[in-house]
Design a protein around this motif. Structure first.
Motif, short mmCIF file in Angstrom:
data_model
loop_
_atom_site.label_atom_id
_atom_site.label_comp_id
_atom_site.label_asym_id
_atom_site.label_seq_id
_atom_site.Cartn_x
_atom_site.Cartn_y
_atom_site.Cartn_z
N LEU A 354 0.78 -1.24 -0.20
CA LEU A 354 -0.17 0.16 0.01
C LEU A 354 0.37 1.90 -0.09
N LEU A 355 0.26 2.02 -0.80
CA LEU A 355 1.21 2.96 -0.53
C LEU A 355 1.23 4.45 0.21
N LYS A 356 0.14 4.80 0.35
CA LYS A 356 -0.06 5.60 1.56
C LYS A 356 -1.99 5.09 2.18
N PRO A 357 -2.37 5.10 3.43
CA PRO A 357 -3.29 4.75 4.15
C PRO A 357 -4.48 5.09 3.12
N PHE A 358 -5.84 5.30 3.14
CA PHE A 358 -6.80 4.66 1.97
C PHE A 358 -8.21 4.99 3.20
N PRO A 359 -8.51 5.70 2.34
CA PRO A 359 -9.31 7.11 3.10
C PRO A 359 -11.16 6.79 3.27
N ARG A 378 -13.72 -20.63 2.00
CA ARG A 378 -15.43 -21.53 2.25
C ARG A 378 -14.80 -22.64 1.58
N TYR A 379 -15.34 -22.45 -0.08
CA TYR A 379 -15.46 -22.82 -1.14
C TYR A 379 -14.40 -23.16 -1.47
N GLY A 380 -13.11 -22.72 -1.59
CA GLY A 380 -11.96 -22.56 -2.63
C GLY A 380 -10.52 -23.31 -1.65
N LYS A 381 -10.66 -23.15 -0.40
CA LYS A 381 -9.76 -24.13 0.12
C LYS A 381 -8.79 -23.28 0.74
N ARG A 382 -8.52 -22.77 0.16
CA ARG A 382 -6.98 -21.12 -0.01
C ARG A 382 -7.52 -20.06 -0.28
N ALA A 383 -6.74 -19.15 0.51
CA ALA A 383 -7.30 -17.50 -0.65
C ALA A 383 -5.28 -17.66 -0.92
N ARG A 384 -5.69 -16.36 -1.98
CA ARG A 384 -4.65 -15.59 -2.33
C ARG A 384 -4.83 -13.95 -2.58
N VAL A 385 -3.90 -12.86 -2.02
CA VAL A 385 -5.07 -11.52 -1.77
C VAL A 385 -3.58 -11.01 -2.39
N VAL A 386 -3.83 -10.25 -3.57
CA VAL A 386 -2.52 -9.10 -4.38
C VAL A 386 -3.75 -8.09 -4.36
N VAL A 387 -2.53 -6.81 -3.71
CA VAL A 387 -2.96 -5.17 -3.42
C VAL A 387 -2.17 -4.62 -4.34
N ARG A 388 -2.90 -3.85 -4.90
CA ARG A 388 -2.16 -2.45 -6.21
C ARG A 388 -2.78 -1.34 -5.92
N ASP A 389 -1.29 -0.75 -5.09
CA ASP A 389 -2.34 0.53 -5.56
C ASP A 389 -1.20 1.82 -6.10
N ASN A 390 -1.63 2.51 -7.22
CA ASN A 390 -1.59 3.24 -7.97
C ASN A 390 -1.33 5.21 -7.53
N GLY A 391 -2.49 5.57 -6.19
CA GLY A 391 -2.39 6.25 -6.02
C GLY A 391 -3.60 6.87 -6.25
N GLU A 392 -4.03 6.41 -6.99
CA GLU A 392 -5.70 7.32 -7.00
C GLU A 392 -6.50 5.95 -7.17
N GLN A 393 -6.73 4.36 -7.11
CA GLN A 393 -7.17 4.07 -6.88
C GLN A 393 -6.27 2.60 -6.21
#
Length: 479
Positions: A354-359, A378-393
């Motif tokens: 994360l580039l900066k805190p999200f409001p 629950r339905y997929g056994k395991r989860a993979r989280v990918v975070v992308r922050d370009n400063g605008e969204q």
């Protein structure tokens, strides 16, 4: 109609420019016509004055002297001949110009002698063998040889007044007065002034139309934002009377919608809360049953009812959340949920930064991400989280390895209480509110939640949250 611009600003400018251009062209055409008339009258008056002077001069001379001086009096603009005989009128019908020229000539002569005048388009005259002009300027003295500049002037097409005036001794003097087309040159100063005037009016029109249409754009933007955030700041009621009335109506509508939603939410929340009491009583009575099998089935039904009531309360809290906006460390929030899932036996991996805190609203975001991770584990056994922050969204992708969702069902899973599985079992179907709550929270933050099946298998939930969507203050929107 397809060629018309779509915006009100463009249409108003198109109408104004069209009217202005037509008005300017009409004004130019009228001016050119009047200018031509004035120039013709001025040139005709000078020619008539000169013809009268020449007639008076020839009247005072002897015939021999006349014939010697006639070639000298002739010029490119006025050819003079004697004894040419009466010339047939070259006009089919007497015109106003020839009548005006004849009247001016009679007035300058002042003795009431008869005058014959006709007007026609003058073709360029040809040079004769002696470099003189053939035609009206040729008489018993042959061609008159003007200099080359005068020859060019005399050879231009234009208007020709042919006037015949009898002298005192009966000799018929013929005058061919030519007005070349060069007198009708374009008035460049007028064109420049019209262009400057048109540019000034266009600039003022741009400012005026922009000033008029800006409140309409503000109204349209506010109405569009109401669909995303019903609790947005009220629109400032100022400006022209019509704009103030429209803003007041919009603010009244917003207040009524907030009241209706709040009332519905309170009623449903009260119903869901009140259901907890009979469920608790039923659970206590179930413990008194001697049949273990019956007791287990009733307990399962009560657990499902309890889950549905809790889910409904969570959904309503998400819809009517008055939680303030604060800077949120989304990575820390995801790591906290990751630890909770690990304790429950779920596996969650996190990538990105994360580039900066999200409001945003901390509790609402936690509920949204928790529902998405719970579904993935629950339905997929395991989860993979990918975070992308370009400063605008901020974009968060939650991927699982489950069976996915049929394409025909993806658009329906966001509906409250809808479940892909036909089973009502809590272990397999849930309550059908998790994705509805997550989607409502995403939209409350001005973002969106999308689902699609991965080509490698499993489902991906894509949560997009723009940073500029959440208001940083509660000031009224300006018009």
């Amino acid at each position: 109609m397809r060629l018309l611009p779509r915006s009100l600003f463009s249409r108003l400018m198109l109408v104004l420019l069209t009217v202005l251009i037509i008005a300017q062209l009409t004004s130019l055409a009228i001016h050119m016509r009047e200018r031509g008339e004035v120039l013709s009258q001025a040139s005709g008056m000078q020619s008539a004055q000169r013809i009268a002077d020449i007639v008076k001069l020839l009247d005072s001379l002897e015939p021999v002297e006349r014939r010697r001086i006639v070639p000298v009096l002739s010029s490119p603009a006025l050819a003079v001949t004697l004894d040419s005989g009466a010339v047939a009128a070259r006009e089919q019908e007497p015109g106003a110009r020839s009548a005006l020229f004849a009247a001016m000539l009679r007035r300058f002569l002042g003795d009431g002698r008869p005058v014959a005048v006709s007007l026609t388009d003058a073709a360029p005259l040809e040079l004769g063998p002696g470099r003189g002009f053939k035609g009206q300027g040729r008489g018993m003295h042959g061609g008159w040889a003007p200099p080359m500049a005068a020859a060019h002037y005399f050879s231009q097409p234009g208007l020709s007044f042919l006037a015949q005036v009898p002298l005192r001794d009966g000799t018929l003097a013929t005058f061919d007065s030519r007005l070349p087309a060069l007198t009708a040159d374009w008035p460049y100063r007028l064109l420049l002034s019209l262009a400057v005037l048109l540019a000034a009016v266009v600039a003022v029109s741009l400012l005026a139309v922009r000033w008029v249409t800006r409140p309409l754009k503000t109204l349209a933007d506010t109405a569009e934002e109401l669909g995303k955030n019903i609790h947005r700041p009220a629109l400032a009621e100022r400006g022209p009377l019509e704009v103030v009335r429209a803003a007041r109506a919009l603010n009244t509508m917003q207040a009524r919608l907030i009241g209706y939603i709040s009332e519905r939410t309170r009623v449903l929340a009260a119903m869901s809360h009140d259901l907890k009491t009979p469920i608790t009583r039923l659970r206590l009575r179930t413990e008194l049953l001697e049949d273990a099998g019956l007791r287990a089935r009733i307990t399962t039904d009560l657990d499902e009812m309890q889950s549905m009531v809790g889910g409904a309360l969570d959904f309503l809290r998400g819809v009517a959340s008055g939680e303030p906006v604060k800077p949120v460390d989304v990575m820390a929030l995801l790591e906290s949920l990751q630890a909770d899932m690990r304790e429950a036996g779920g596996e969650v991996g996190i990538e990105g930064a994360l580039l900066k805190p999200f409001p945003g609203k901390p509790q609402a975001l936690k509920r949204c991400l928790s529902n998405l991770l719970d579904n993935a584990v629950r339905y997929g056994k395991r989860a993979r989280v990918v975070v992308r922050d370009n400063g605008e969204q901020l974009e968060i992708r939650i991927q699982d390895e489950g069976p996915g969702i049929p394409s025909s069902e993806i658009g329906k899973v966001f509906e409250p209480f809808y479940r892909v599985e036909s089973s009502r079992s809590r272990e397999t179907g849930g309550t059908g509110l998790g994705l509805s709550i997550a989607k409502g929270i995403a939209e409350d933050h001005g973002g969106r939640l999308e689902l699609h099946n991965r080509t490698t298998g499993g489902l991906e939930a894509r949560l997009v949250l723009p940073r500029s969507a959440m208001p940083s203050s509660t000031a009224a929107t300006k018009m």
